[in-house]
Design a protein around this motif. Structure first.
Motif, short mmCIF file in Angstrom:
data_model
loop_
_atom_site.label_atom_id
_atom_site.label_comp_id
_atom_site.label_asym_id
_atom_site.label_seq_id
_atom_site.Cartn_x
_atom_site.Cartn_y
_atom_site.Cartn_z
N ASN A 85 -8.13 25.63 41.07
CA ASN A 85 -6.96 25.74 41.94
C ASN A 85 -5.74 26.28 41.22
O ASN A 85 -4.92 26.97 41.78
CB ASN A 85 -6.62 24.38 42.55
CG ASN A 85 -7.46 24.08 43.76
OD1 ASN A 85 -8.07 24.98 44.33
ND2 ASN A 85 -7.52 22.82 44.15
N SER A 86 -5.61 25.95 39.93
CA SER A 86 -4.41 26.33 39.20
C SER A 86 -4.22 27.84 39.14
O SER A 86 -3.10 28.32 38.99
CB SER A 86 -4.48 25.77 37.77
OG SER A 86 -5.62 26.27 37.10
N GLU A 121 -6.33 21.63 52.09
CA GLU A 121 -5.89 20.61 51.13
C GLU A 121 -6.89 19.47 51.06
O GLU A 121 -7.28 19.04 49.97
CB GLU A 121 -4.51 20.07 51.56
CG GLU A 121 -3.38 21.10 51.53
CD GLU A 121 -2.94 21.48 50.13
OE1 GLU A 121 -3.38 20.82 49.16
OE2 GLU A 121 -2.17 22.44 50.00
N LYS A 157 -1.07 25.93 48.89
CA LYS A 157 -1.33 26.64 47.62
C LYS A 157 -2.59 27.49 47.65
O LYS A 157 -2.72 28.44 46.89
CB LYS A 157 -1.38 25.65 46.46
CG LYS A 157 -2.53 24.66 46.46
CD LYS A 157 -2.48 23.78 45.22
CE LYS A 157 -3.63 22.79 45.13
NZ LYS A 157 -3.60 21.76 46.18
N GLN A 158 -3.54 27.16 48.52
CA GLN A 158 -4.77 27.96 48.59
C GLN A 158 -4.56 29.30 49.31
O GLN A 158 -5.39 30.20 49.19
CB GLN A 158 -5.88 27.18 49.30
CG GLN A 158 -6.45 26.04 48.49
CD GLN A 158 -5.72 24.74 48.75
OE1 GLN A 158 -4.62 24.73 49.30
NE2 GLN A 158 -6.31 23.63 48.35
N SER A 161 -3.39 30.90 43.04
CA SER A 161 -2.18 31.54 43.55
C SER A 161 -1.99 32.96 43.04
O SER A 161 -1.34 33.77 43.68
CB SER A 161 -0.96 30.70 43.20
OG SER A 161 -0.83 30.58 41.80
N LYS A 184 4.48 35.65 49.01
CA LYS A 184 3.06 35.97 48.85
C LYS A 184 2.77 37.35 49.45
O LYS A 184 3.51 37.83 50.31
CB LYS A 184 2.20 34.91 49.56
CG LYS A 184 2.31 33.53 48.90
CD LYS A 184 1.49 32.47 49.63
CE LYS A 184 1.62 31.12 48.91
NZ LYS A 184 0.82 30.05 49.55
N SER A 218 3.48 27.25 52.16
CA SER A 218 3.47 25.94 51.50
C SER A 218 2.07 25.49 51.09
O SER A 218 1.93 24.49 50.37
CB SER A 218 4.10 24.89 52.42
OG SER A 218 3.30 24.71 53.57
#
Length: 339
Positions: free
Chosen positions: A8-9, A207, A244-245, A12, A272, A242
């Motif tokens: 996940n980190s 999420e 993150k994925q 983005s 984005k 909002s």
């Protein structure tokens, strides 16, 4: 460049990294149903283009290849109208339905491999300008809205009624999302989102499920100001921002004349990347189940808008309903002349 199965980190940055690899912009494919019908498929069915996953998967692969040949960097699976509930209503088992969902992505991946194999054997794509490198291609698993499953045109109104709650939508989409996450897709494309409620349902599912594959949210509008339900495009884009994925936010299945203003609005809500793939400018009549010429302002050939949309902040460009490989080829040509 594989985007799936990452932590996940780094999710983005995946789309921005992909866009850099593509040269700053990417080309998305065009209409699927129009092309399938052009190849002889009968789509007069609640499953729409997903019917071909059962009856003629070879035609789906053919259309994917046509778009790759036309220059697409991203191809979307034939799963927009493919739901477990829809397949079960046609008499299939849950297991068969889930298999068809996975198959939709496998067919797109097969088309990419066929394209790469063909390109290796001397295509201009490899040898032009002395560059011996593969054009980046991603496979996106398409998820249509709850309204698309209803097959009553409500994805073009977003009016689901008071009985449909946030939990209703999450329960409806959850298993399909879980199956498509393990299908081999590089990203998930939530398409033609008609209201804020469904955007919120998708964001919460991403999420809660601990999703490690990037996604994009693409809304539709019929006035250039709000999404089709009347909800604010700013609020909808903020929900996507909002999450993150979510690695790109945009507009699809919307008349070209509305795109510029919508891109400017979305840019106020997110930094984005913005994806836009309008329809041909025609209007869908849900009762007749056919596209009709719009009244009022006539849309020009929307390829002529591409540079304006790019200047407004969009970086992924394709077509939706009633667009063809010729449309996508023309988009790529415009973009390549203005790198």
């Amino acid at each position: 460049m594989e985007l799936g199965n990452v932590e996940n980190s780094s999710t983005s940055t995946l789309m921005t990294d992909f866009l850099k690899k593509c040269g700053g912009y990417a080309v998305v494919d065009g209409g699927l149903a129009t092309e399938l019908e052009g190849h002889g498929a009968d789509l007069n069915d609640p499953l729409w283009s997903a019917k071909c996953l059962i009856s003629s998967p070879h035609l789906v692969r053919r259309v994917h290849l046509d778009y790759l040949d036309a220059g697409a960097n991203i191809i979307l699976s034939a799963s927009y109208q493919a739901t477990i509930q829809g397949f079960v209503a046609k008499g299939l088992s849950v297991e068969e339905a889930e298999s068809l969902l996975r198959r939709s992505v496998e067919i797109a991946c097969e088309a990419r491999e066929i394209y790469y194999d063909k390109s290796t054997k001397g295509s201009w794509d490899y040898i032009e300008s002395g560059n011996i490198s593969r054009r980046p291609v991603l496979v996106a698993a398409s998820i249509g809205s709850y309204g698309a499953y209803l097959a009553d045109g409500s994805e073009y109104s977003g009016k689901y009624g008071d009985a449909v709650s946030l939990e209703t939508l999450k329960d409806f989409h959850r298993r399909r999302l879980q199956v498509l996450l393990k299908s081999g897709a590089d990203l998930i494309a939530f398409e033609t989102i008609p209201n804020k409620l469904e955007a919120k349902a998708y964001a919460e599912l991403l999420e809660e499920e601990g999703i490690n594959i990037p996604a994009w949210f693409s809304f539709n509008s019929k006035d250039g100001i709000n999404v089709v339900s009347g909800d604010s495009i700013l609020e909808c884009a903020s929900i996507a921002d909002s999450c993150k994925q979510v690695v790109a936010v945009g507009i699809n299945c919307t008349p070209p004349r509305f795109i510029h203003g919508l891109v400017l609005s979305i840019r106020k809500a997110t930094s984005k990347p913005i994806v836009i793939y309008p329809n041909s400018g025609e209007t869908y009549n849900a009762e007749l189940k056919q596209w009709t010429k719009s009244s009022g302002v006539v849309d020009e050939d929307f390829v002529s808008y591409i540079n304006k949309w790019r200047e407004a902040g969009a970086s992924l460009f394709g077509g939706c309903c009633r667009t063809t490989p010729n449309t996508i080829r023309a988009i790529g040509s415009v973009l390549s002349k203005n790198p």
